[in-house]
Design a protein around this motif. Structure first.
Motif, PDB file in Angstrom:
ATOM      1  N   PRO A 174       1.044  32.337  44.900  1.00  0.00           N
ATOM      2  CA  PRO A 174       1.761  31.697  43.791  1.00  0.00           C
ATOM      3  C   PRO A 174       1.294  30.277  43.454  1.00  0.00           C
ATOM      4  CG  PRO A 174       3.154  31.842  45.739  1.00  0.00           C
ATOM      5  CD  PRO A 174       1.909  32.615  46.036  1.00  0.00           C
ATOM      6  N   GLU A 175       0.556  29.638  44.345  1.00  0.00           N
ATOM      7  CA  GLU A 175       0.082  28.281  44.067  1.00  0.00           C
ATOM      8  C   GLU A 175      -1.333  28.261  43.486  1.00  0.00           C
ATOM      9  OE1 GLU A 175       0.685  25.966  47.591  1.00  0.00           O
ATOM     10  OE2 GLU A 175       2.848  25.976  47.342  1.00  0.00           O
ATOM     11  N   SER A 176      -1.943  29.411  43.336  1.00  0.00           N
ATOM     12  CA  SER A 176      -3.269  29.506  42.719  1.00  0.00           C
ATOM     13  C   SER A 176      -3.118  29.791  41.235  1.00  0.00           C
ATOM     14  CB  SER A 176      -4.083  30.635  43.368  1.00  0.00           C
ATOM     15  OG  SER A 176      -4.366  30.342  44.706  1.00  0.00           O
ATOM     16  N   ARG A 177      -4.138  29.497  40.488  1.00  0.00           N
ATOM     17  CA  ARG A 177      -4.149  29.766  39.044  1.00  0.00           C
ATOM     18  C   ARG A 177      -4.978  31.028  38.814  1.00  0.00           C
ATOM     19  NH1 ARG A 177      -1.177  30.026  35.375  1.00  0.00           N
ATOM     20  NH2 ARG A 177      -2.110  30.108  33.350  1.00  0.00           N
ATOM     21  N   ILE A 178      -4.357  32.069  38.282  1.00  0.00           N
ATOM     22  CA  ILE A 178      -4.985  33.376  38.103  1.00  0.00           C
ATOM     23  C   ILE A 178      -5.172  33.640  36.611  1.00  0.00           C
ATOM     24  CG2 ILE A 178      -4.807  35.844  38.614  1.00  0.00           C
ATOM     25  CD1 ILE A 178      -4.660  34.111  41.163  1.00  0.00           C
ATOM     26  N   THR A 179      -6.396  33.994  36.240  1.00  0.00           N
ATOM     27  CA  THR A 179      -6.697  34.331  34.849  1.00  0.00           C
ATOM     28  C   THR A 179      -7.412  35.674  34.825  1.00  0.00           C
ATOM     29  OG1 THR A 179      -6.972  31.991  34.308  1.00  0.00           O
ATOM     30  CG2 THR A 179      -7.877  33.576  32.745  1.00  0.00           C
ATOM     31  N   GLY A 180      -7.050  36.497  33.868  1.00  0.00           N
ATOM     32  CA  GLY A 180      -7.774  37.731  33.606  1.00  0.00           C
ATOM     33  C   GLY A 180      -8.334  37.639  32.203  1.00  0.00           C
ATOM     34  N   ILE A 181      -9.475  38.238  31.981  1.00  0.00           N
ATOM     35  CA  ILE A 181     -10.035  38.297  30.635  1.00  0.00           C
ATOM     36  C   ILE A 181     -10.366  39.748  30.327  1.00  0.00           C
ATOM     37  CG2 ILE A 181     -12.391  37.749  31.376  1.00  0.00           C
ATOM     38  CD1 ILE A 181     -12.647  36.197  28.642  1.00  0.00           C
ATOM     39  N   GLU A 182      -9.976  40.184  29.121  1.00  0.00           N
ATOM     40  CA  GLU A 182     -10.143  41.589  28.734  1.00  0.00           C
ATOM     41  C   GLU A 182     -10.644  41.672  27.308  1.00  0.00           C
ATOM     42  OE1 GLU A 182     -10.649  45.314  28.448  1.00  0.00           O
ATOM     43  OE2 GLU A 182     -10.052  44.546  30.393  1.00  0.00           O
ATOM     44  N   LEU A 183     -11.610  42.551  27.079  1.00  0.00           N
ATOM     45  CA  LEU A 183     -12.239  42.727  25.776  1.00  0.00           C
ATOM     46  C   LEU A 183     -11.553  43.789  24.916  1.00  0.00           C
ATOM     47  CD1 LEU A 183     -14.615  41.909  23.961  1.00  0.00           C
ATOM     48  CD2 LEU A 183     -16.011  43.554  25.185  1.00  0.00           C
ATOM     49  N   SER A 184     -10.924  44.767  25.539  1.00  0.00           N
ATOM     50  CA  SER A 184     -10.254  45.836  24.802  1.00  0.00           C
ATOM     51  C   SER A 184      -8.910  45.342  24.271  1.00  0.00           C
ATOM     52  CB  SER A 184     -10.018  47.041  25.722  1.00  0.00           C
ATOM     53  OG  SER A 184      -9.022  47.889  25.183  1.00  0.00           O
ATOM     54  N   PRO A 185      -8.681  45.427  22.955  1.00  0.00           N
ATOM     55  CA  PRO A 185      -7.391  44.994  22.412  1.00  0.00           C
ATOM     56  C   PRO A 185      -6.205  45.755  23.014  1.00  0.00           C
ATOM     57  CG  PRO A 185      -8.971  45.323  20.637  1.00  0.00           C
ATOM     58  CD  PRO A 185      -9.612  45.842  21.892  1.00  0.00           C
ATOM     59  N   LEU A 186      -6.366  47.041  23.261  1.00  0.00           N
ATOM     60  CA  LEU A 186      -5.291  47.842  23.836  1.00  0.00           C
ATOM     61  C   LEU A 186      -4.934  47.356  25.243  1.00  0.00           C
ATOM     62  CD1 LEU A 186      -3.325  50.234  23.892  1.00  0.00           C
ATOM     63  CD2 LEU A 186      -5.230  51.644  24.722  1.00  0.00           C
ATOM     64  N   PHE A 187      -5.936  47.249  26.119  1.00  0.00           N
ATOM     65  CA  PHE A 187      -5.668  46.833  27.494  1.00  0.00           C
ATOM     66  C   PHE A 187      -5.223  45.375  27.561  1.00  0.00           C
ATOM     67  CE2 PHE A 187      -8.579  50.466  28.508  1.00  0.00           C
ATOM     68  CZ  PHE A 187      -7.562  51.288  28.962  1.00  0.00           C
ATOM     69  N   TYR A 188      -5.762  44.535  26.690  1.00  0.00           N
ATOM     70  CA  TYR A 188      -5.311  43.140  26.619  1.00  0.00           C
ATOM     71  C   TYR A 188      -3.813  43.081  26.301  1.00  0.00           C
ATOM     72  CZ  TYR A 188      -4.319  38.642  24.471  1.00  0.00           C
ATOM     73  OH  TYR A 188      -3.740  37.452  24.123  1.00  0.00           O
ATOM     74  N   THR A 189      -3.379  43.864  25.328  1.00  0.00           N
ATOM     75  CA  THR A 189      -1.965  43.883  24.940  1.00  0.00           C
ATOM     76  C   THR A 189      -1.092  44.386  26.092  1.00  0.00           C
ATOM     77  OG1 THR A 189      -2.597  44.239  22.635  1.00  0.00           O
ATOM     78  CG2 THR A 189      -0.321  44.766  23.235  1.00  0.00           C
ATOM     79  N   ILE A 190      -1.527  45.451  26.726  1.00  0.00           N
ATOM     80  CA  ILE A 190      -0.788  45.985  27.878  1.00  0.00           C
ATOM     81  C   ILE A 190      -0.710  44.928  28.980  1.00  0.00           C
ATOM     82  CG2 ILE A 190      -0.830  47.695  29.750  1.00  0.00           C
ATOM     83  CD1 ILE A 190      -2.114  49.646  27.653  1.00  0.00           C
ATOM     84  N   ALA A 191      -1.814  44.265  29.252  1.00  0.00           N
ATOM     85  CA  ALA A 191      -1.847  43.240  30.297  1.00  0.00           C
ATOM     86  C   ALA A 191      -0.899  42.092  29.975  1.00  0.00           C
ATOM     87  CB  ALA A 191      -3.274  42.722  30.487  1.00  0.00           C
ATOM     88  N   ARG A 192      -0.904  41.638  28.729  1.00  0.00           N
ATOM     89  CA  ARG A 192      -0.011  40.533  28.328  1.00  0.00           C
ATOM     90  C   ARG A 192       1.457  40.923  28.494  1.00  0.00           C
ATOM     91  NH1 ARG A 192      -1.705  35.915  25.280  1.00  0.00           N
ATOM     92  NH2 ARG A 192       0.521  35.571  25.426  1.00  0.00           N
ATOM     93  N   VAL A 193       1.788  42.141  28.103  1.00  0.00           N
ATOM     94  CA  VAL A 193       3.162  42.619  28.255  1.00  0.00           C
ATOM     95  C   VAL A 193       3.527  42.696  29.745  1.00  0.00           C
ATOM     96  CG1 VAL A 193       4.689  44.619  27.939  1.00  0.00           C
ATOM     97  CG2 VAL A 193       3.231  43.838  26.051  1.00  0.00           C
ATOM     98  N   ARG A 194       2.626  43.188  30.572  1.00  0.00           N
ATOM     99  CA  ARG A 194       2.891  43.289  32.009  1.00  0.00           C
ATOM    100  C   ARG A 194       3.096  41.912  32.633  1.00  0.00           C
ATOM    101  NH1 ARG A 194      -0.754  46.258  35.536  1.00  0.00           N
ATOM    102  NH2 ARG A 194       1.119  46.609  36.751  1.00  0.00           N
ATOM    103  N   VAL A 195       2.275  40.944  32.246  1.00  0.00           N
ATOM    104  CA  VAL A 195       2.433  39.577  32.765  1.00  0.00           C
ATOM    105  C   VAL A 195       3.802  39.037  32.365  1.00  0.00           C
ATOM    106  CG1 VAL A 195       1.601  37.187  32.539  1.00  0.00           C
ATOM    107  CG2 VAL A 195      -0.030  39.052  32.914  1.00  0.00           C
TER     108      VAL A 195
END
Length: 152
Positions: free
Chosen positions: A46-67
């Motif tokens: 929890p004290e680290s900064r985690i970033t994901g990067i995704e090129l697919s609009p579908l998976f990006y949207t799913i990932a944002r909703v999950r976060v």
């Protein structure tokens, strides 16, 4: 970098143990898909900064909703091409990509941009490049390998 094939849930704890993020480290999951690895690491560290990067609009949207649903405050997901992103700001990088793509497209970018202390992890697939030191984690035949790379 690869077709969508999610990281095995049974490997998440092992990945976290091998990566062992420090509280000051910035982590990037390249090709985050649905942010499975990023969310797991976000909860584990929890004290680290985690970033994901995704090129697919579908998976990006799913990932944002999950976060958003998981409420993990130290995790963000970006939309875009990791090959066009400045990787020099990250301390730890993780990818589940095809060996040819990692070796031919990502490795030259890593050589140009990452800092000497940066650690790069590849799930399953080995990178072919003599400019990196490699460590292989494969504790038994039935599990998938995790490769760690550092600049020489």
């Amino acid at each position: 970098l690869a077709p969508f094939v999610p990281t095995r849930s049974s490997d998440l704890e092992r990945i976290a143990k091998i990566i062992d993020l420090k509280k000051w480290e910035k982590f990037l999951e390249i090709g985050a898909g649905t942010a499975k690895v990023s969310l797991f690491l976000g909860k584990k560290f929890p004290e680290s900064r985690i970033t994901g990067i995704e090129l697919s609009p579908l998976f990006y949207t799913i990932a944002r909703v999950r976060v958003w649903l998981f409420g993990t405050k130290n995790v963000e997901v970006l939309f875009g091409d990791a090959l066009k992103k400045d990787l020099s700001i990250y301390d730890v990088l993780y990818v589940f990509g095809l060996p040819e793509t990692i070796s031919q497209k990502l490795a030259p970018k890593l050589l140009r941009e990452i800092k000497p202390h940066t650690r790069f992890f590849s799930y399953c697939f080995e990178m072919s490049n003599d400019d990196f030191l490699q460590k292989k984690y494969k504790e038994s035949p039935e599990i998938l390998a995790i490769y760690e790379y550092r600049k020489k």
